[in-house]
Write a protein that holds these residues in place. Structure first.
Motif, short mmCIF file in Angstrom:
data_model
loop_
_atom_site.label_atom_id
_atom_site.label_comp_id
_atom_site.label_asym_id
_atom_site.label_seq_id
_atom_site.Cartn_x
_atom_site.Cartn_y
_atom_site.Cartn_z
N TYR A 185 0.85 -1.18 0.00
CA TYR A 185 0.00 0.00 0.00
C TYR A 185 0.89 1.24 0.00
O TYR A 185 1.88 1.30 0.72
N THR A 186 0.52 2.21 -0.79
CA THR A 186 1.29 3.46 -0.85
C THR A 186 0.42 4.63 -0.43
O THR A 186 -0.76 4.71 -0.78
N TYR A 187 1.03 5.52 0.34
CA TYR A 187 0.35 6.69 0.88
C TYR A 187 1.22 7.92 0.68
O TYR A 187 2.43 7.82 0.55
N LYS A 188 0.60 9.06 0.71
CA LYS A 188 1.30 10.33 0.66
C LYS A 188 1.21 10.97 2.04
O LYS A 188 0.10 11.16 2.57
N ILE A 189 2.36 11.27 2.65
CA ILE A 189 2.35 11.93 3.94
C ILE A 189 1.98 13.39 3.72
O ILE A 189 2.64 14.11 2.97
N PHE A 190 0.91 13.81 4.35
CA PHE A 190 0.40 15.17 4.24
C PHE A 190 0.96 16.05 5.35
O PHE A 190 1.24 17.21 5.16
N LEU A 191 1.11 15.47 6.55
CA LEU A 191 1.59 16.21 7.71
C LEU A 191 2.35 15.25 8.61
O LEU A 191 1.89 14.14 8.86
N LEU A 192 3.52 15.69 9.10
CA LEU A 192 4.28 14.91 10.06
C LEU A 192 4.98 15.88 11.01
O LEU A 192 5.87 16.61 10.61
N ASP A 194 6.02 16.32 15.52
CA ASP A 194 6.35 15.48 16.67
C ASP A 194 5.11 14.90 17.32
O ASP A 194 5.19 13.93 18.05
N GLU A 195 3.96 15.51 17.06
CA GLU A 195 2.72 15.07 17.70
C GLU A 195 1.72 14.41 16.75
O GLU A 195 0.99 13.51 17.14
N TYR A 196 1.67 14.85 15.48
CA TYR A 196 0.64 14.36 14.56
C TYR A 196 1.23 13.84 13.26
O TYR A 196 2.24 14.34 12.76
N LEU A 197 0.53 12.84 12.71
CA LEU A 197 0.85 12.25 11.41
C LEU A 197 -0.44 12.17 10.62
O LEU A 197 -1.46 11.69 11.14
N GLU A 198 -0.43 12.67 9.39
CA GLU A 198 -1.58 12.54 8.50
C GLU A 198 -1.08 12.02 7.16
O GLU A 198 -0.08 12.51 6.64
N PHE A 199 -1.78 11.02 6.63
CA PHE A 199 -1.45 10.53 5.30
C PHE A 199 -2.70 10.05 4.60
O PHE A 199 -3.71 9.75 5.23
N TYR A 200 -2.63 10.03 3.27
CA TYR A 200 -3.77 9.58 2.48
C TYR A 200 -3.28 8.65 1.37
O TYR A 200 -2.14 8.73 0.94
N PRO A 201 -4.14 7.73 0.92
CA PRO A 201 -3.72 6.76 -0.09
C PRO A 201 -3.60 7.39 -1.47
O PRO A 201 -4.32 8.32 -1.81
N PHE A 202 -2.66 6.86 -2.24
CA PHE A 202 -2.58 7.24 -3.65
C PHE A 202 -3.72 6.54 -4.37
O PHE A 202 -3.86 5.32 -4.27
N PRO A 203 -4.57 7.28 -5.09
CA PRO A 203 -5.69 6.63 -5.79
C PRO A 203 -5.20 5.71 -6.90
O PRO A 203 -4.21 5.98 -7.55
N GLY A 204 -5.89 4.59 -7.03
CA GLY A 204 -5.59 3.68 -8.13
C GLY A 204 -4.39 2.80 -7.93
O GLY A 204 -3.97 2.10 -8.82
N GLU A 205 -3.81 2.79 -6.73
CA GLU A 205 -2.64 1.95 -6.49
C GLU A 205 -2.93 0.88 -5.45
O GLU A 205 -2.04 0.42 -4.74
N GLY A 206 -4.17 0.47 -5.33
CA GLY A 206 -4.52 -0.58 -4.40
C GLY A 206 -4.85 -0.09 -3.01
O GLY A 206 -5.42 -0.80 -2.21
N SER A 207 -4.49 1.13 -2.69
CA SER A 207 -4.77 1.67 -1.36
C SER A 207 -6.16 2.29 -1.36
O SER A 207 -6.59 2.88 -2.34
N THR A 208 -6.84 2.13 -0.25
CA THR A 208 -8.18 2.71 -0.14
C THR A 208 -8.27 3.48 1.16
O THR A 208 -7.47 3.30 2.07
N GLY A 209 -9.26 4.32 1.27
CA GLY A 209 -9.49 5.05 2.50
C GLY A 209 -9.40 6.55 2.30
O GLY A 209 -9.39 7.05 1.18
#
Length: 146
Positions: free
Chosen positions: A112-119, A121-136
């Motif tokens: 599964y591949t994701y793009k880190i949107f925010l990282l 020391d306290e928070y992490l946000e990431f979203y899936p690359f569309p069309g690469e098997g990742s969902t959500g």
């Protein structure tokens, strides 16, 4: 003179393209070091088209799962019996990749591949690359004190 100028511009273009390609392959050591530790799912955005600042599409998650990013590149979820369940890597273009092993219950031997949107020391946000098997959706995690 114009030919020399065009040759110089072409050389710069080729060099910048090749260095960008190398950066997307190389591992992002600084980002990986910041990821190491335990992260708890605390919320998600279900519509990336809405402005996340307004909070209209943000949903809190109670009792969210924990994801452990280990310093050796292993990945585990304490809620699952098999430990570790796979590995992870982070590329220079902030691509986070999960490689699950054959013991992973839901999708063994999957990537599964994701793009880190925010990282931070306290928070992490990431979203899936569309069309690469990742969902959500864009998921938000909070660092758990160890």
């Amino acid at each position: 003179m114009k030919k020399i100028f065009l040759v110089i511009i072409s050389c710069f273009a080729m060099i910048s393209c090749s260095s960008n390609d190398e950066n997307t392959i190389e591992e992002n050591i600084l980002m990986k070091e910041k990821l190491i530790g335990s992260w708890k799912l605390v919320g998600y955005y279900d519509d990336m088209d809405n402005d996340p600042i307004t909070g209209t599409n943000y949903h809190l998650v109670e009792n969210g799962g924990i994801t452990n990013f280990q310093s050796n590149g292993n990945l585990d979820f304490p809620a699952y019996p098999s430990n570790p369940i796979g590995s992870y890597s982070v590329a220079m273009d902030s691509t986070l990749t999960f490689n699950f092993n054959e013991d992973y219950t839901w999708n063994p031997n999957s990537v599964y591949t994701y793009k880190i949107f925010l990282l931070t020391d306290e928070y992490l946000e990431f979203y899936p690359f569309p069309g690469e098997g990742s969902t959500g959706w864009l998921e938000r995690y909070q660092k758990v004190e160890q």
